[in-house]
Design a protein around this motif. Structure first.
Motif, PDB file in Angstrom:
ATOM      1  N   LEU A  97      44.472  82.146  -1.948  1.00 22.50           N
ATOM      2  CA  LEU A  97      43.322  81.422  -2.482  1.00 22.50           C
ATOM      3  C   LEU A  97      43.753  80.179  -3.250  1.00 22.50           C
ATOM      4  CD1 LEU A  97      41.460  84.505  -4.010  1.00 22.50           C
ATOM      5  CD2 LEU A  97      41.298  83.617  -1.673  1.00 22.50           C
ATOM      6  N   GLN A  98      42.924  79.148  -3.129  1.00 23.14           N
ATOM      7  CA  GLN A  98      43.049  77.964  -3.986  1.00 23.14           C
ATOM      8  C   GLN A  98      41.968  78.087  -5.052  1.00 23.14           C
ATOM      9  OE1 GLN A  98      43.620  73.969  -2.207  1.00 23.14           O
ATOM     10  NE2 GLN A  98      41.845  73.349  -3.415  1.00 23.14           N
ATOM     11  N   ILE A  99      42.405  78.206  -6.300  1.00 28.36           N
ATOM     12  CA  ILE A  99      41.483  78.553  -7.387  1.00 28.36           C
ATOM     13  C   ILE A  99      41.436  77.436  -8.428  1.00 28.36           C
ATOM     14  CG2 ILE A  99      41.002  80.189  -9.249  1.00 28.36           C
ATOM     15  CD1 ILE A  99      42.412  82.319  -7.635  1.00 28.36           C
ATOM     16  N   SER A 100      40.214  77.096  -8.840  1.00 26.36           N
ATOM     17  CA  SER A 100      40.011  76.168  -9.955  1.00 26.36           C
ATOM     18  C   SER A 100      39.115  76.853 -10.976  1.00 26.36           C
ATOM     19  CB  SER A 100      39.378  74.857  -9.488  1.00 26.36           C
ATOM     20  OG  SER A 100      40.262  74.150  -8.631  1.00 26.36           O
ATOM     21  N   ALA A 101      39.399  76.622 -12.247  1.00 30.94           N
ATOM     22  CA  ALA A 101      38.622  77.239 -13.328  1.00 30.94           C
ATOM     23  C   ALA A 101      38.266  76.171 -14.353  1.00 30.94           C
ATOM     24  CB  ALA A 101      39.414  78.362 -13.985  1.00 30.94           C
ATOM     25  N   THR A 102      36.968  76.049 -14.633  1.00 32.74           N
ATOM     26  CA  THR A 102      36.492  75.022 -15.560  1.00 32.74           C
ATOM     27  C   THR A 102      35.732  75.671 -16.711  1.00 32.74           C
ATOM     28  OG1 THR A 102      36.239  73.467 -13.721  1.00 32.74           O
ATOM     29  CG2 THR A 102      35.119  72.916 -15.782  1.00 32.74           C
ATOM     30  N   PRO A 103      36.231  75.507 -17.950  1.00 35.86           N
ATOM     31  CA  PRO A 103      35.520  76.085 -19.095  1.00 35.86           C
ATOM     32  C   PRO A 103      34.312  75.238 -19.468  1.00 35.86           C
ATOM     33  CG  PRO A 103      37.442  74.893 -19.862  1.00 35.86           C
ATOM     34  CD  PRO A 103      37.473  74.820 -18.357  1.00 35.86           C
ATOM     35  N   ARG A 104      33.226  75.890 -19.867  1.00 37.72           N
ATOM     36  CA  ARG A 104      32.031  75.206 -20.349  1.00 37.72           C
ATOM     37  C   ARG A 104      31.884  75.523 -21.831  1.00 37.72           C
ATOM     38  NH1 ARG A 104      31.135  71.604 -16.309  1.00 37.72           N
ATOM     39  NH2 ARG A 104      30.993  72.650 -14.278  1.00 37.72           N
TER      40      ARG A 104
ATOM     41  N   PRO B 133      40.432  72.553 -18.025  1.00 38.32           N
ATOM     42  CA  PRO B 133      40.309  73.069 -16.652  1.00 38.32           C
ATOM     43  C   PRO B 133      41.665  73.307 -16.004  1.00 38.32           C
ATOM     44  CG  PRO B 133      39.805  70.725 -16.726  1.00 38.32           C
ATOM     45  CD  PRO B 133      39.947  71.164 -18.158  1.00 38.32           C
ATOM     46  N   VAL B 134      41.687  74.266 -15.100  1.00 35.16           N
ATOM     47  CA  VAL B 134      42.850  74.529 -14.260  1.00 35.16           C
ATOM     48  C   VAL B 134      42.446  74.187 -12.833  1.00 35.16           C
ATOM     49  CG1 VAL B 134      44.435  76.285 -13.399  1.00 35.16           C
ATOM     50  CG2 VAL B 134      43.672  76.357 -15.784  1.00 35.16           C
ATOM     51  N   LYS B 135      43.200  73.309 -12.188  1.00 34.81           N
ATOM     52  CA  LYS B 135      42.806  72.811 -10.875  1.00 34.81           C
ATOM     53  C   LYS B 135      43.761  73.277  -9.784  1.00 34.81           C
ATOM     54  CE  LYS B 135      39.319  70.255 -12.345  1.00 34.81           C
ATOM     55  NZ  LYS B 135      37.920  70.582 -11.979  1.00 34.81           N
ATOM     56  N   ASN B 136      43.183  73.795  -8.707  1.00 34.71           N
ATOM     57  CA  ASN B 136      43.890  74.029  -7.440  1.00 34.71           C
ATOM     58  C   ASN B 136      45.135  74.909  -7.569  1.00 34.71           C
ATOM     59  OD1 ASN B 136      41.968  72.286  -6.218  1.00 34.71           O
ATOM     60  ND2 ASN B 136      43.208  70.515  -6.777  1.00 34.71           N
TER      61      ASN B 136
ATOM     62  N   VAL C 269      46.338  84.071 -15.346  1.00 28.22           N
ATOM     63  CA  VAL C 269      45.164  83.966 -14.466  1.00 28.22           C
ATOM     64  C   VAL C 269      44.428  82.664 -14.817  1.00 28.22           C
ATOM     65  CG1 VAL C 269      42.943  85.002 -13.869  1.00 28.22           C
ATOM     66  CG2 VAL C 269      44.955  86.458 -14.223  1.00 28.22           C
ATOM     67  N   PRO C 270      44.072  81.839 -13.830  1.00 26.38           N
ATOM     68  CA  PRO C 270      43.447  80.530 -14.119  1.00 26.38           C
ATOM     69  C   PRO C 270      42.267  80.597 -15.074  1.00 26.38           C
ATOM     70  CG  PRO C 270      44.059  80.626 -11.820  1.00 26.38           C
ATOM     71  CD  PRO C 270      44.338  81.997 -12.388  1.00 26.38           C
ATOM     72  N   SER C 271      41.366  81.564 -14.915  1.00 25.39           N
ATOM     73  CA  SER C 271      40.204  81.646 -15.807  1.00 25.39           C
ATOM     74  C   SER C 271      40.628  81.968 -17.234  1.00 25.39           C
ATOM     75  CB  SER C 271      39.216  82.692 -15.305  1.00 25.39           C
ATOM     76  OG  SER C 271      39.822  83.974 -15.242  1.00 25.39           O
TER      77      SER C 271
END
Length: 210
Positions: free
Chosen positions: A182-189, A163-166, A152-154
């Motif tokens: 879905l087009q999913i992007s996940a960015t860790p902070r 980050p995981v993009k698109n 899972v991207p997240s």
């Protein structure tokens, strides 16, 4: 308590009195209460007050109380700033057509916008606390094969700190059972020490184009 009470912020006074009264009536082992206290310069600070009666009574009433005051002004100001920041963030993401989900380090949803609720088929606040690995979404890869929970991207973003993009995934809409692409992007902070604070996930419904 007269001198001390005179220094308590008027909006907090009855709450403080009620807390101490509950303690004196034997309903609590000691009293703990947060309130604003006026300092010598006239400004108020937030105080965490704890106390209890000393041994020895007069007419069945405590004659003295011993307690501590801890300055928690900085904590209160930080919490207030975070609440304001969250309010601004919520206002911003609600205006977007793109689904936005914020997840904690355990992959649980902290907040989401209406677009995400519409795409995923579960309304706020019911979505809060759910993991993106929830089996009800029946996530699949672009070729239709089942998506492994660790892919899972997240989850990838949280594990790697990158980050995981698109990513293109299929997800079942919980409300309708319909599969949406879905087009999913996940960015860790990350915080200053490199620890994960949260993961920001965006969702774009591309079903019509898939």
């Amino acid at each position: 308590f007269n001198t001390w009470e005179d220094r308590i912020h008027p909006e907090d006074l009855e709450r403080v009195r009620g807390t101490i009264r509950a303690y004196l009536d034997g309903r609590e082992p000691y009293y703990t209460v947060e309130h604003r206290l006026r300092c010598k310069d006239g400004n108020y600070k937030w105080i965490l007050a704890r106390g209890k009666a000393l041994d020895g009574t007069e007419s069945d009433h405590p004659v003295r109380m011993l307690g501590t005051h801890t300055d928690i002004t900085g904590i209160k100001e930080t919490l207030h700033a975070l609440q304001e920041s969250e309010s601004r963030f919520r206002a911003l993401i609600e205006d977007l057509d793109v689904g936005v989900v914020l997840q904690d380090p355990n992959d649980q949803i902290l907040l989401s916008n209406e677009a995400a609720a519409r795409i995923l088929g579960i309304e706020n606040p019911a979505m809060e606390g759910i993991s993106s690995r929830d089996p009800r979404w029946q996530l699949v890869n672009a070729d239709g094969s089942p998506l492994r929970p660790e892919d899972v991207p997240s989850v990838i973003a949280a594990r790697t700190g990158q980050p995981v993009k698109n990513a293109i995934l299929g997800s079942s809409n919980i409300a309708t059972g319909e599969r949406r692409w879905l087009q999913i992007s996940a960015t860790p902070r990350l915080d200053a020490a490199g620890r994960l604070r949260h993961t920001l996930v965006t969702l774009i419904d591309i079903t019509a184009a898939h």
